[in-house]
Design a protein around this motif. Structure first.
Motif, PDB file in Angstrom:
ATOM      1  N   VAL A   1      45.189  37.554  45.673  1.00  0.00           N
ATOM      2  CA  VAL A   1      46.118  36.333  45.470  1.00  0.00           C
ATOM      3  C   VAL A   1      46.697  36.183  44.032  1.00  0.00           C
TER       4      VAL A   1
ATOM      5  N   ARG B   1      47.492  32.954  49.790  1.00  0.00           N
ATOM      6  CA  ARG B   1      46.914  31.946  49.199  1.00  0.00           C
ATOM      7  C   ARG B   1      46.655  30.837  50.177  1.00  0.00           C
TER       8      ARG B   1
ATOM      9  N   MET C   1      38.074  35.687  44.330  1.00  0.00           N
ATOM     10  CA  MET C   1      37.355  34.340  44.586  1.00  0.00           C
ATOM     11  C   MET C   1      36.028  34.658  43.787  1.00  0.00           C
TER      12      MET C   1
ATOM     13  N   ALA D   1      36.607  34.433  39.982  1.00  0.00           N
ATOM     14  CA  ALA D   1      37.104  33.208  39.495  1.00  0.00           C
ATOM     15  C   ALA D   1      35.715  32.227  39.807  1.00  0.00           C
TER      16      ALA D   1
ATOM     17  N   VAL E   1      34.283  30.156  35.889  1.00  0.00           N
ATOM     18  CA  VAL E   1      33.462  29.009  35.989  1.00  0.00           C
ATOM     19  C   VAL E   1      32.249  28.953  34.993  1.00  0.00           C
TER      20      VAL E   1
ATOM     21  N   LEU F   1      46.726  32.979  30.436  1.00  0.00           N
ATOM     22  CA  LEU F   1      47.032  32.587  31.988  1.00  0.00           C
ATOM     23  C   LEU F   1      46.875  34.046  32.607  1.00  0.00           C
ATOM     24  N   VAL F   2      47.844  34.060  33.680  1.00  0.00           N
ATOM     25  CA  VAL F   2      48.054  35.396  34.356  1.00  0.00           C
ATOM     26  C   VAL F   2      49.464  35.647  34.183  1.00  0.00           C
TER      27      VAL F   2
ATOM     28  N   ARG G   1      53.640  36.325  34.013  1.00  0.00           N
ATOM     29  CA  ARG G   1      54.460  36.193  35.003  1.00  0.00           C
ATOM     30  C   ARG G   1      55.561  37.201  34.716  1.00  0.00           C
TER      31      ARG G   1
ATOM     32  N   GLY H   1      46.853  27.125  34.312  1.00  0.00           N
ATOM     33  CA  GLY H   1      48.275  27.398  34.696  1.00  0.00           C
ATOM     34  C   GLY H   1      49.212  26.101  35.080  1.00  0.00           C
TER      35      GLY H   1
ATOM     36  N   CYS I   1      46.632  27.614  39.286  1.00  0.00           N
ATOM     37  CA  CYS I   1      45.211  28.244  39.791  1.00  0.00           C
ATOM     38  C   CYS I   1      45.107  27.293  41.263  1.00  0.00           C
TER      39      CYS I   1
ATOM     40  N   GLY J   1      42.056  27.150  42.572  1.00  0.00           N
ATOM     41  CA  GLY J   1      40.668  26.787  42.630  1.00  0.00           C
ATOM     42  C   GLY J   1      40.185  25.574  41.605  1.00  0.00           C
TER      43      GLY J   1
ATOM     44  N   PHE K   1      37.364  23.255  43.291  1.00  0.00           N
ATOM     45  CA  PHE K   1      36.420  24.074  43.276  1.00  0.00           C
ATOM     46  C   PHE K   1      35.664  24.108  41.819  1.00  0.00           C
TER      47      PHE K   1
HETATM   48  C1  HEM Z   1      37.179  27.109  34.859  1.00  0.00           C
HETATM   49  C2  HEM Z   1      37.563  27.627  36.030  1.00  0.00           C
HETATM   50  C3  HEM Z   1      38.850  28.354  36.395  1.00  0.00           C
HETATM   51  C4  HEM Z   1      40.058  28.381  35.243  1.00  0.00           C
HETATM   52  C5  HEM Z   1      40.162  28.155  33.894  1.00  0.00           C
HETATM   53  C6  HEM Z   1      41.044  29.126  36.349  1.00  0.00           C
HETATM   54  C7  HEM Z   1      42.206  29.507  35.657  1.00  0.00           C
HETATM   55  C8  HEM Z   1      43.341  30.301  36.481  1.00  0.00           C
HETATM   56  C9  HEM Z   1      44.329  30.551  35.904  1.00  0.00           C
HETATM   57  C10 HEM Z   1      44.924  30.475  34.275  1.00  0.00           C
HETATM   58  C11 HEM Z   1      45.490  31.178  36.715  1.00  0.00           C
HETATM   59  C12 HEM Z   1      46.651  31.516  36.690  1.00  0.00           C
HETATM   60  C13 HEM Z   1      47.551  30.548  36.908  1.00  0.00           C
HETATM   61  C14 HEM Z   1      48.964  30.722  36.385  1.00  0.00           C
HETATM   62  O1  HEM Z   1      49.709  32.002  36.569  1.00  0.00           O
HETATM   63  O2  HEM Z   1      49.795  29.845  36.168  1.00  0.00           O
HETATM   64  C15 HEM Z   1      44.314  31.154  37.919  1.00  0.00           C
HETATM   65  C16 HEM Z   1      44.884  31.566  39.184  1.00  0.00           C
HETATM   66  C17 HEM Z   1      44.142  31.515  40.207  1.00  0.00           C
HETATM   67  N1  HEM Z   1      42.845  31.061  40.418  1.00  0.00           N
HETATM   68 FE1  HEM Z   1      41.714  29.756  38.930  1.00  0.00          FE
HETATM   69  N2  HEM Z   1      40.572  29.219  37.405  1.00  0.00           N
HETATM   70  C18 HEM Z   1      39.478  28.921  37.578  1.00  0.00           C
HETATM   71  C19 HEM Z   1      38.714  28.846  38.710  1.00  0.00           C
HETATM   72  C20 HEM Z   1      38.837  29.191  39.857  1.00  0.00           C
HETATM   73  C21 HEM Z   1      38.146  29.196  41.295  1.00  0.00           C
HETATM   74  C22 HEM Z   1      36.850  28.744  41.166  1.00  0.00           C
HETATM   75  C23 HEM Z   1      38.597  29.850  42.161  1.00  0.00           C
HETATM   76  C24 HEM Z   1      38.487  29.907  43.581  1.00  0.00           C
HETATM   77  C25 HEM Z   1      37.319  30.255  43.952  1.00  0.00           C
HETATM   78  C26 HEM Z   1      39.991  30.162  41.660  1.00  0.00           C
HETATM   79  C27 HEM Z   1      41.081  30.778  42.323  1.00  0.00           C
HETATM   80  C28 HEM Z   1      42.308  31.118  41.573  1.00  0.00           C
HETATM   81  C29 HEM Z   1      43.556  31.924  42.448  1.00  0.00           C
HETATM   82  C30 HEM Z   1      43.260  32.229  43.947  1.00  0.00           C
HETATM   83  C31 HEM Z   1      44.556  32.311  41.551  1.00  0.00           C
HETATM   84  C32 HEM Z   1      45.518  32.831  41.750  1.00  0.00           C
HETATM   85  C33 HEM Z   1      46.906  31.979  41.989  1.00  0.00           C
HETATM   86  C34 HEM Z   1      48.367  32.382  42.353  1.00  0.00           C
HETATM   87  O3  HEM Z   1      48.536  33.459  41.799  1.00  0.00           O
HETATM   88  O4  HEM Z   1      48.820  32.033  43.223  1.00  0.00           O
HETATM   89  N3  HEM Z   1      40.246  29.855  40.069  1.00  0.00           N
HETATM   90  N4  HEM Z   1      43.307  30.336  37.578  1.00  0.00           N
END
Ligand code: HEM
Length: 522
Positions: free
Chosen positions: A131, A144, A320, A323, A328, A391-392, A394, A456, A462, A464, A467
Motif C-alpha cells: 500500500v 488500501r 502491516m 508498521a 509502533v 514521512l514516505v 511523494r 503524514g 497513514c 493505521g 491501530f
Molecule cells: C506510531 C505508529 C505509526 C506511524 C508514526 C506511522 C506513520 C506513517 C507515515 C508517516 C506514513 C506516510 C504518510 C504520508 O505519506 O503522508 C504512513 C503510511 C502508512 N501506514 Fe503508518 N504509521 C504507524 C503505524 C501504522 C500501523 C500500525 C499500520 C497498520 C497496521 C500502518 C499502516 C500504514 C499504511 C498502510 C500506510 C500507507 C498509506 C498510503 O500510502 O496510502 N501504519 N504511516
C-alpha cells in the motif's frame, strides 16, 4: 558554503567495507567532481525554490548525511522552509515548515498523492505492490480499502482489544519474572517481542524466537528503506552499489522476510484446506483475519476491481507487519525514554494512570483514551521523535505553484516532519519535552494540524492511526501502571543517550535499559 570532500563521503554508505581500490577510485572521481564544481547556486532561473550549491552529477546527494532529517533541517535554516535539491538526477523539493506543508496539501493534495518509484522498495516490497509505496491509482485505492475495511477500521481495531490485553499482560509477566532475578530490564528487547499485529492481522501465535527473527529482518528492512542508492540517483555510478554489495544484502533480507510471510500464508492455506475437507470452513468474511480475506480475494477481481496475486498479498502483509511492529515499538520506546529523561513528566503521567486505574479497578482502552496527560505525553513524543521523520516521499503528477515557485511534474517531495516538530516558529521552546503544551489544546496528529504530522497528511496519510494509537496508549499505560521506572544505578546522574539510528523509521541507537520496580497499592 562550498561542498566538502568529507561531506561527499558522508553520502556514500558503508565506505568502511570498501577495499583500497574503491577508495582510490572514489578519490579520483571526487577530485574530478571538485574540479568541475561550479557556482554558489546551482538553481537555474526557472522559478524553482532556493537551492544550496551542488556537485555536478551528484547534485545534493552528499547533503543527506547519515541522519537526513537532521541534515535537511540544518539546511532549511539557511535556505528556508521550501528548498530545491537535485539528488543526482532526481529533482526534489524539501518542505520544513507547517505553513509550507499546509499550502502544499490544501491546494495540491491530489497532485501529490503518488509515490516515486524506488529501487529499494521494488526489491523489498515485491515491485512496490504494497500500500505505502504503490503509485496513486486504482490498485493503491483497492488495496488500501481492503486493509482499512478488514484490519484497520475503528470497528476492527476495537475488536482486537482483547489481543492487546493478552499480549501486554504477557509483557508485564515477562518483566516481573525477569525482576525476580534482576530488576534491570532491557525494555527495548522486551518491546520488540510484542507481536500484536501478528496476532491481529495474521491470527498467528509466534514464539519469542519467531518474533525476534522477524524483528531483526524488519530492522534491516527499515534501514534499507531509509537508504539512498547511489545508482538510482546517478545511473552512471550504479557500479558503486554493486561494489558495496548493498543490493545483494537487500535481496537476502527480502528472501528472509519472504520465507517468514510464506509460512504465515501456508498455515492459512492449510487451515482452509482442512476446514473445507471436513466441511467446517465457511466462506463468509466475518471473523476472518486479513490473510484469509486476501486469499479469498486472490485472483478474483469481480468485487474489488483488482486481482491480487501471491506476491501482492505478501507485499501488503509486509507493510502491516513492519508498521504494526517496528514503527509502533519505536514510538513506545521514544516515549519511555523521554519520560525517563524528564522525571517530573513521568510522575505526572504515572499519577494520572494510577489514579484512573485504582478508581476503576482495571485498565481498559476506553480509560486510556481519557488519560489527558498520557495522551499529551504521546503527542509530545510524536512531535520530538516522529517515528517516520521524513514521512514516505511523494511525487508530483502535475506542475504545481507553491509559495511563488513553479515546481514541475515528476518532482519528488520530502516532507520533514521532524524539522516541523522542532520549528521555533510553530512551537515555543521547541527542543524541550513539555507534554502540558497539549493540555486543553485541540491539536492532534490526524492530519488537520500541519505542525504535528507524524502520520503524514492528505490522501496518503497513514492508514493505521487507530491501530497504532490504541496499541501505543494501552502498552504505555500498562507499563506505567505496573512498574516504577528509573535508570539503573550505574547510569544514574548521566544524561540518557538519545542518539538515533537511521532507517525509514528512526530508532533509538542504544537499547533502553531501565530498572523496573513493581508497583503495589499500599
Ligand atoms: C506510531 C505508529 C505509526 C506511524 C508514526 C506511522 C506513520 C506513517 C507515515 C508517516 C506514513 C506516510 C504518510 C504520508 O505519506 O503522508 C504512513 C503510511 C502508512 N501506514 Fe503508518 N504509521 C504507524 C503505524 C501504522 C500501523 C500500525 C499500520 C497498520 C497496521 C500502518 C499502516 C500504514 C499504511 C498502510 C500506510 C500507507 C498509506 C498510503 O500510502 O496510502 N501504519 N504511516
Amino acid at each position: 558554503m562550498a561542498p566538502t570532500l568529507s561531506a561527499l563521503f558522508q553520502c556514500l554508505p558503508n565506505l568502511s567495507a570498501l577495499s583500497i581500490t574503491h577508495y582510490i577510485l572514489l578519490l579520483i572521481l571526487t577530485i574530478l567532481l571538485l574540479i568541475y564544481t561550479q557556482t554558489r547556486s546551482s538553481t537555474p532561473n526557472l522559478g524553482l525554490p532556493p537551492s544550496p550549491p551542488s556537485f555536478p552529477l551528484l547534485g545534493h546527494l552528499h547533503r543527506l548525511g547519515s541522519l537526513p532529517h537532521r541534515s535537511l533541517q540544518k539546511l532549511s535554516t539557511i535556505y528556508g522552509p521550501i528548498m530545491y535539491l537535485r539528488l543526482g538526477t532526481v529533482p526534489t523539493v524539501v518542505l520544513s515548515s507547517a505553513s509550507a506543508v499546509e499550502k502544499l496539501i490544501r491546494f495540491n493534495d491530489a497532485a501529490l498523492a503518488s509515490r516515486p518509484r524506488s529501487a529499494v522498495a521494488d526489491i523489498l516490497l515485491y515491485g512496490s505492490t504494497d500500500v505505502a509505496f504503490s503509485p496513486y491509482g486504482e490498485y493503491w485505492c483497492q488495496v488500501r480499502r481492503i486493509c482499512v475495511l478488514h484490519l484497520l477500521s475503528t470497528k476492527r481495531v476495537q475488536s482486537f482489544g482483547f489481543i492487546r490485553d493478552q499480549e501486554v499482560s504477557l509483557l508485564i509477566e515477562k518483566i516481573r519474572s525477569n525482576g525476580r532475578c534482576d530488576s534491570v530490564v532491557n525494555l527495548s528487547q522486551m518491546l520488540i517481542k510484542l507481536p500484536m499485529i501478528l496476532s491481529a492481522a495474521f491470527g498467528h501465535k509466534f514464539s519469542d524466537d519467531g518474533t525476534s527473527k522477524a524483528h531483526n529482518l524488519l530492522k534491516d528492512f527499515s534501514a534499507y528503506l531509509g537508504k539512498t542508492l547511489v545508482g538510482e540517483h546517478v545511473p552512471c555510478l550504479g557500479w558503486y552499489d554493486w561494489s558495496t554489495g548493498i543490493k545483494k544484502r537487500m535481496r537476502k533480507t527480502a528472501e528472509g522476510l519472504d520465507s517468514f510471510i510464506e509460512s504465515i500464508i501456508e498455515e492459512h492455506v492449510k487451515v482452509k484446506r482442512e476446514g473445507l475437507e471436513e466441511g467446517k470452513y465457511e466462506d463468509e468474511m466475518e471473523g476472518r483475519d486479513l490473510v484469509d480475506i486476501m486469499l479469498n480475494i486472490q485472483g478474483n477481481c469481480v468485487d474489488t476491481g483488482v486481482s491480487l496475486g501471491r506476491n501482492n498479498i505478501k507485499a501488503i502483509i509486509l507493510d502491516m507487519l513492519f508498521a504494526g511492529t517496528d514503527v509502533v515499538y519505536t514510538a513506545i520506546e521514544w516515549t519511555m525514554a523521554e519520560l525517563i529523561k524528564n522525571p517530573q513528566e513521568m510522575k505526572r503521567v504515572q499519577d494520572e494512570v494510577r489514579s484512573v486505574v485504582n478508581t476503576a479497578g482495571k485498565l481498559t482502552e476506553e480509560l486510556v483514551e481519557k488519560m489527558t496527560y498520557l495522551n499529551a505525553a504521546i503527542k509530545e513524543t510524536f512531535r520530538l521523535h516522529p517515528p517516520v521523520p521524513l514521512l514516505v516521499p511523494r511525487e508530483s503528477t502535475k506542475g504545481i505553484e507553491l509559495m511563488g515557485y513553479h515546481i514541475p511534474a515528476g518532482t519528488r517531495f520530502i516532507i520533514n516532519a521532524w524539522a516541523i516538530g522542532h520549528d521555533e516558529n510553530t512551537w515555543e521552546r521547541a527542543d524541550e519535552f513539555m507534554a502540558e503544551r497539549f493540555l486543553g489544546s485541540s491539536v492532534d496528529y490526524k492530519g488537520q494540524h500541519f505542525g504535528l504530522i507524524p502520520f503524514g497528511i492528505g490522501r496518503r496519510i497513514c492508514a493505521g492511526i487507530g491501530f497504532a494509537t490504541a496499541t501505543i496508549g494501552f502498552a504505555l499505560a500498562t507499563l506505567l501502571h505496573h512498574f516504577d521506572w528509573d535508570l539503573p544505578n550505574v547510569m544514574k546522574g548521566k544524561p540518557l543517550d538519545m542518539s538515533e539510528i537511521n532507517g525509514i523509521s528512526v530508532h533509538k541507537k542504544l537499547d533502553l535499559i531501565l530498572e523496573a520496580q513493581p508497583y503495589s497499592i499500599i
